[in-house]
Each structure stands twice: as C-alpha cells, then as structure tokens.
Design a protein around this motif. Structure first.
Motif, short mmCIF file in Angstrom:
data_model
loop_
_atom_site.label_atom_id
_atom_site.label_comp_id
_atom_site.label_asym_id
_atom_site.label_seq_id
_atom_site.Cartn_x
_atom_site.Cartn_y
_atom_site.Cartn_z
N ASP A 213 13.46 11.01 9.08
CA ASP A 213 14.78 11.29 7.93
C ASP A 213 14.36 10.50 6.63
O ASP A 213 14.98 10.48 5.73
CB ASP A 213 15.88 11.39 8.22
N LEU A 214 13.21 9.35 6.81
CA LEU A 214 12.85 8.50 5.70
C LEU A 214 11.60 8.88 5.07
O LEU A 214 10.57 8.96 5.98
CB LEU A 214 13.10 7.13 6.32
N ASN A 215 11.09 8.70 3.80
CA ASN A 215 9.84 8.86 3.25
C ASN A 215 9.37 7.52 3.36
O ASN A 215 9.12 7.00 2.16
CB ASN A 215 10.04 9.63 1.98
N PHE A 216 8.85 6.97 4.40
CA PHE A 216 8.43 5.61 4.39
C PHE A 216 7.07 5.49 4.15
O PHE A 216 6.27 6.19 4.75
CB PHE A 216 8.78 4.97 6.09
N ILE A 217 6.51 4.71 3.01
CA ILE A 217 5.05 4.79 2.58
C ILE A 217 4.43 3.57 3.25
O ILE A 217 3.16 3.58 2.76
CB ILE A 217 5.17 4.99 1.06
N GLY A 218 4.92 2.67 3.84
CA GLY A 218 4.24 1.54 4.38
C GLY A 218 4.57 0.18 3.60
O GLY A 218 5.57 0.19 3.07
N ASN A 219 3.77 -0.77 3.90
CA ASN A 219 4.11 -2.26 3.18
C ASN A 219 3.57 -1.88 1.82
O ASN A 219 2.48 -1.11 1.43
CB ASN A 219 3.06 -3.16 4.00
N VAL A 220 4.31 -2.70 0.78
CA VAL A 220 3.91 -2.88 -0.51
C VAL A 220 3.83 -4.49 -0.63
O VAL A 220 4.75 -5.29 -0.24
CB VAL A 220 4.94 -2.23 -1.20
N GLU A 221 3.14 -4.54 -1.79
CA GLU A 221 3.06 -6.06 -2.30
C GLU A 221 3.81 -6.40 -3.46
O GLU A 221 3.90 -5.58 -4.32
CB GLU A 221 1.35 -6.35 -2.50
N SER A 222 3.92 -7.61 -3.57
CA SER A 222 5.05 -8.11 -4.74
C SER A 222 4.56 -7.55 -6.10
O SER A 222 5.18 -7.28 -7.23
CB SER A 222 5.58 -9.34 -4.70
N ARG A 223 2.96 -7.75 -6.18
CA ARG A 223 2.44 -7.75 -7.56
C ARG A 223 2.32 -6.18 -8.15
O ARG A 223 2.19 -5.94 -9.12
CB ARG A 223 0.89 -8.19 -7.55
N GLU A 224 2.72 -5.28 -7.02
CA GLU A 224 2.82 -3.74 -7.54
C GLU A 224 4.17 -3.22 -7.73
O GLU A 224 4.20 -2.16 -8.05
CB GLU A 224 2.14 -3.01 -6.30
#
Length: 346
Positions: free
Chosen positions: A203-214
């Motif tokens: 039930d969540l649209n999880f897109i994975g890990n993200v980096e702070s610069r983005e």
C-alpha cells in the motif's frame, strides 16, 4: 475549529504571533483562536478581538530551557496550558514558534501518542528547485528522535504517505528512504531492514533509497530518515542556501559596476530564486503520530509565516489527517505487529 496558540513562543513573540493570528483570522472565517500568554503583554497588541480570546499564562518556557524539566516546573506556561487545552478537547490543534524540545515534549507527554505508533516523527516540507509539477517534498523525521529502529522508519512512511495525500494533495506519493547510496544493499543494518520492509509494503509507493544531493531535485515526494540525519540534512540545506545567497550578494557588491549592472538586469531571476527558497510559504513542522495536530514553526518566524502555518493546520483538521492515521493503525494492528517482529529478527 479552535486552535490553541502559544503566544509567547518565538524570537518576535508576542508581537508577530498576534499579527500573524489576526491575518489568519481574516483569511479563515471558520477558525477561532485561544492565545495563551501573559495577558498584559498580549491583549494590548490585538487590533480586533473577533474570534480571538486571550488565556492568561503567567509563565514562559524560554528557548534555552531544558524541555522536560521546564514542562514539569512551569505548569502555568503558555506551552503547557495550550497543549493541555488540546488534550482536554477544548481546542483542536496546538501551534507554537517556541522551544522546539518543549513543544515536542508537550505533544508526546501531554497530548499523547496515537495507539500503535511507537515514536512520532517531526516532519517538514522543503522546496523542489527544478522546474516541473512538483514544487515541494516532505521529509521526516527531522529531529524528534535521534535513535531510530527499522520499524520506526516503516511507520514514518505510513504517516508521511497520509500527510502527503491529504494535506499536500499528492496522488500515490513516491516514498524514498534517505541513504548513502541508491543500491538496495546500501546503509547500515537499520536502513537495510527498513528498506526490505518498505519494499514489501503493497500500500506504499516505495521507490527505494535516495541520496541527499538529489532531494531538492524532486527525487521523491516523501523522504524517510532518522531524526539525527534528518535534522542535520535540514540544517545543512538551509545553511547552504543562505551561504550561496550571501556569496552571490558579496560578489555583486565587490565586483564593480559591470557586476552591479548585471545584477540589475537579473533582478527578476534573483527574486524567483528567493521566492523558491522561502520556507515561510510552506508552513511549519508537524509532529505526526500524536492524537491531535501539533505544529511548530521556526523561532524566527514573522506574521506571514505564522498565518501560512495556520492554513496548514486548518487543512490537517479539514482533511481529518489524525483520525485517518488512527483508523489505519487500528485496522492494521496485526500487520504492524508482524512487520515489527520481522524487522526485529534482522
């Protein structure tokens, strides 16, 4: 609806608080305000008392006070009395620009956690600087909890998802986990376990890990992190923006006539950048996971920020964000227990 306001909290209180509340009162015809503060200082500042009541709170929790100790010792402070009004059902939400730790402690200890939520998280909205449909994103936790378990991060994602949908108006918001790389196996054991659990949440649209610069490029609509990292990233982002603007201004002022002429020609572009990075239009930080809206805005906030934050609180109440979260955690109690057990074994 009625909002309990800490009139004594903030660098410019009570003057700017009162001014901001009067602006909000004029915008929102269905909102009334109880201003908690020292009556002799607050009452004379009110230009029009329509839908505004001053409630005497003789004590003030200062910015430098130790939060929990201050709540216990200053029972007649504006923060304690305003939070107590919400707990007792005499107000629908609590707002302050005062001592952050005291506001968080009041939300947790006086108003109380929603059943099933282990650690409420502090959330804020930040701007997206690249052109497009998305102009802001949500990040939590940004300071309520320095130490976080995988299950806490999982619950932040659930709460952030509800807030993004109901307050920010985002359909199926993209949820990213702040990490030191985008690969699935990046990070410490806490982040790996949280990543695996979020990846399995249907039930969540999880897109994975993200980096702070983005982050400011709009990589996600909701960014999940622990409070220590979130607070550091937030302050670094604010500090970098201020430093870059100062560097640009200094370069113009010391660069001679050609630089000044160029700056004059680019005045409109500079104004656009300034407006884009203006946090005042995004409202305050919300403590998600407590039984009523608790919203804290920056200590240096002036009237326009305070009025905008009241609009944010009104939307939370109108959209019944807290009741929706309560219903979700009640309905998914077994699922939450299983997720917690699974993450604790990793």
């Amino acid at each position: 609806m009625k909002i309990a306001v800490d009139a004594m909290g903030g660098d410019y209180a009570p003057q700017e608080v009162v001014k901001g509340i009067e602006q909000a009162r004029d915008r929102y015809a269905d909102v009334t305000f109880d201003l908690y503060g020292q009556t002799d200082k607050v009452q004379p500042l009110i230009q029009n008392s329509e839908r505004i009541t001053v409630v005497d709170a003789p004590e003030v929790i200062e910015m430098g006070d130790e939060p929990v100790r201050a709540l216990r010792r200053k029972k007649q402070s504006s923060i304690v009395l305003a939070a107590t009004a919400v707990k007792e059902g005499r107000a629908d939400a609590f707002f302050s620009a005062g001592n952050t730790g005291a506001v968080l402690a009041a939300g947790l200890l006086i108003i109380g956690r929603i059943k099933g939520i282990e650690r409420p998280g502090l959330t804020t909205t930040l701007p997206v600087v690249v052109p497009g449909d998305q102009d802001q994103f949500l990040m939590l936790d940004v300071g309520a909890n320095a130490d976080t378990k995988p299950f806490n991060l999982y619950q932040y994602a659930v709460m952030g998802n509800y807030y993004a949908q109901n307050v920010m108006g985002l359909q199926n918001p993209r949820i990213g986990l702040l990490n030191n790389g985008t690969e699935d196996d990046k990070g410490d054991m806490v982040h790996r376990a949280a990543h695996d659990a979020l990846a399995q949440a249907s039930d969540l649209n999880f897109i994975g890990n993200v980096e702070s610069r983005e982050l400011l490029n709009g990589v996600a609509d909701v960014v999940i992190t622990d409070g220590f990292t979130g607070n550091a990233v937030l302050k670094n982002t604010e500090g970098t923006a201020l430093s870059m603007l100062k560097l640009l201004k200094d370069s113009i002022m010391t660069g001679g006539l050609s630089n000044k002429m160029g700056a004059l020609m680019l005045k409109g572009a500079f104004k656009t950048v300034q407006n884009k990075m203006d946090y005042s239009k995004y409202g305050g930080a919300v403590l998600l996971g407590v039984k009523a809206p608790v919203v804290k805005t920056h200590g240096s906030s002036k009237a326009v920020t305070i009025a905008n934050t009241i609009g944010q609180i009104k939307t939370m109440i109108d959209q019944q964000v807290v009741p929706h979260v309560v219903d979700y955690f009640d309905a998914h109690a077994d699922e939450m227990a299983q997720a917690k057990e699974s993450m604790s074994q990793k």
